[in-house]
Design an enzyme around this catalytic site. Structure first.
Site, short mmCIF file in Angstrom:
data_model
loop_
_atom_site.label_atom_id
_atom_site.label_comp_id
_atom_site.label_asym_id
_atom_site.label_seq_id
_atom_site.Cartn_x
_atom_site.Cartn_y
_atom_site.Cartn_z
N THR A 1 9.73 -32.03 38.30
CA THR A 1 8.27 -32.09 38.21
C THR A 1 7.63 -32.35 39.56
OG1 THR A 1 8.30 -32.83 35.91
CG2 THR A 1 6.34 -33.35 37.17
N THR B 1 12.78 -35.86 36.16
CA THR B 1 13.02 -37.17 35.53
C THR B 1 13.79 -37.09 34.22
OG1 THR B 1 10.90 -37.10 34.35
CG2 THR B 1 10.92 -38.11 36.56
N ASP B 2 13.92 -35.89 33.64
CA ASP B 2 14.60 -35.78 32.35
C ASP B 2 16.00 -36.36 32.39
OD1 ASP B 2 12.44 -34.63 31.12
OD2 ASP B 2 13.20 -32.58 31.17
#
Length: 339
Positions: free
Chosen positions: A17, A94-95
């Site tokens: 992201t 960040t997943d």
């Protein structure tokens, strides 16, 4: 490490992201390079460091693989051995950040700290958090206080142990926490303020990960009869059970888990989100005492996602059953780890 000049910090980009912009077909996707990310943080000029860059991957966090992180750990380890860097910042999606950071801590043994960060809001959103996270990460990577601490995570100016950090919210800029322990410190006004250090830094794995290994993660849930668990166990080289509470499963699962543990390593973790598995408090069929007595290996305070990564790396490096037990023992899971 060169003490006569500013520390050298390598910023490694993996996508995510923090590097996403609008795509013609709608939504956002990774597109920004390392220099784009640095250009968005003019305050980096206030950090006493020489910043270099390495564009390693450009993918969403969900598409990173164990082999990607193994290759990155090898690259950083070689650079650390050459003395060409004093700190590393890794930016990514960040997943999977809580998993990749822990995996790097298992694979990277250098003295230069590795600081992993990312963003919850992409650069085109109001209040994008990527620049602030990158600034704090570079400050930490350049700090002598971080040297020798291995892999750390920085988010919202808070510093976390890679073994404890969890993503606990799907969209909040404060998504990353460390349930049960809290942050190790903060980055305030560009200064690192460490209040604690990681309690247990695992020794890096020295053997190459050349052996294929498929490790399953199965979550206990109310009313599960174990049929799907059996299907997973039949196709796995190792298995992690995310059990209820302190390490409990339905009594109906016990014969299957005992048989499976004779064939492959089976690790018992807790799905609770914080706390530890126990070793000898409960004694009913399917309790932690019962399961450990039948050959399962306790994960202690290691959450199921990280327990899966530890078991995977051990299997892929050819570690035998006794070695796997020894690796989990310092986590407070077995007779060797109690005390």
């Amino acid at each position: 490490m060169n003490t006569s000049s500013p520390p050298t910090v390598l910023v490694v980009t993996l996508g995510g992201t923090i590097a996403m912009t609008s795509a013609p077909e709608g939504g956002v996707r990774p597109a920004l390079g390392a220099h784009d990310l640095l250009a968005a943080v003019p305050q980096l000029g206030d950090v006493v460091a020489q910043v270099k860059t390495l564009e390693f991957r450009s993918v969403p966090g969900a598409s990173l693989s164990i082999d990607d992180m193994n290759e990155l750990a090898d690259t950083l380890g070689a650079m650390d051995a050459e003395g060409t860097l004093d700190g590393v910042v890794v930016t990514q999606g960040t997943d999977t950040l809580e998993e990749t950071a822990y995996l790097l801590s298992l694979l990277y043994g250098g003295t230069a700290p590795v600081v992993v960060t990312g963003a919850m809001r992409h650069p085109e959103m109001a209040g994008a958090d990527g620049p602030a996270n990158l600034l704090a990460a570079v400050a930490l990577a350049a700090s002598p206080q971080a040297r020798g601490l291995g892999v750390l995570v920085v988010f919202s100016d808070q510093i976390f142990d890679a073994a404890r950090v969890r993503k606990t919210h799907s969209t909040s800029t404060t998504a990353f926490t460390a349930p049960g322990t809290g942050p190790l410190g903060t980055v305030i006004e560009g200064r690192v303020r460490l209040l604690a250090v990681p309690a247990h830094r695992p020794p890096p794995l020295t053997a190459p990960m050349r052996i294929p290994a498929r490790v399953g993660l199965y979550v206990a849930s109310l009313g599960d009869d174990g049929v799907m668990l059996r299907a997973m166990a039949e196709h796995a080289d190792g298995l992690v059970i995310a059990a209820f509470g302190a390490g409990h499963v339905p009594a109906a699962w016990v014969p299957l888990l005992e048989d499976t543990a004779r064939r492959i390593p089976v690790v018992l973790a807790s799905r609770a989100g914080s706390g530890t598995t126990l070793t000898r408090t409960y004694g009913f069929p399917g309790s932690e005492k019962d399961l450990l007595g039948r050959g399962l290996i306790g994960a202690g305070h290691l959450d199921p996602l990280k327990a899966r990564l530890l078991l995977t790396t051990l299997l892929r490096t050819g570690t035998h059953r006794a070695g796997i037990r020894r690796a989990f023992a310092p986590l407070g899971t077995t007779a060797e780890g109690r005390g």
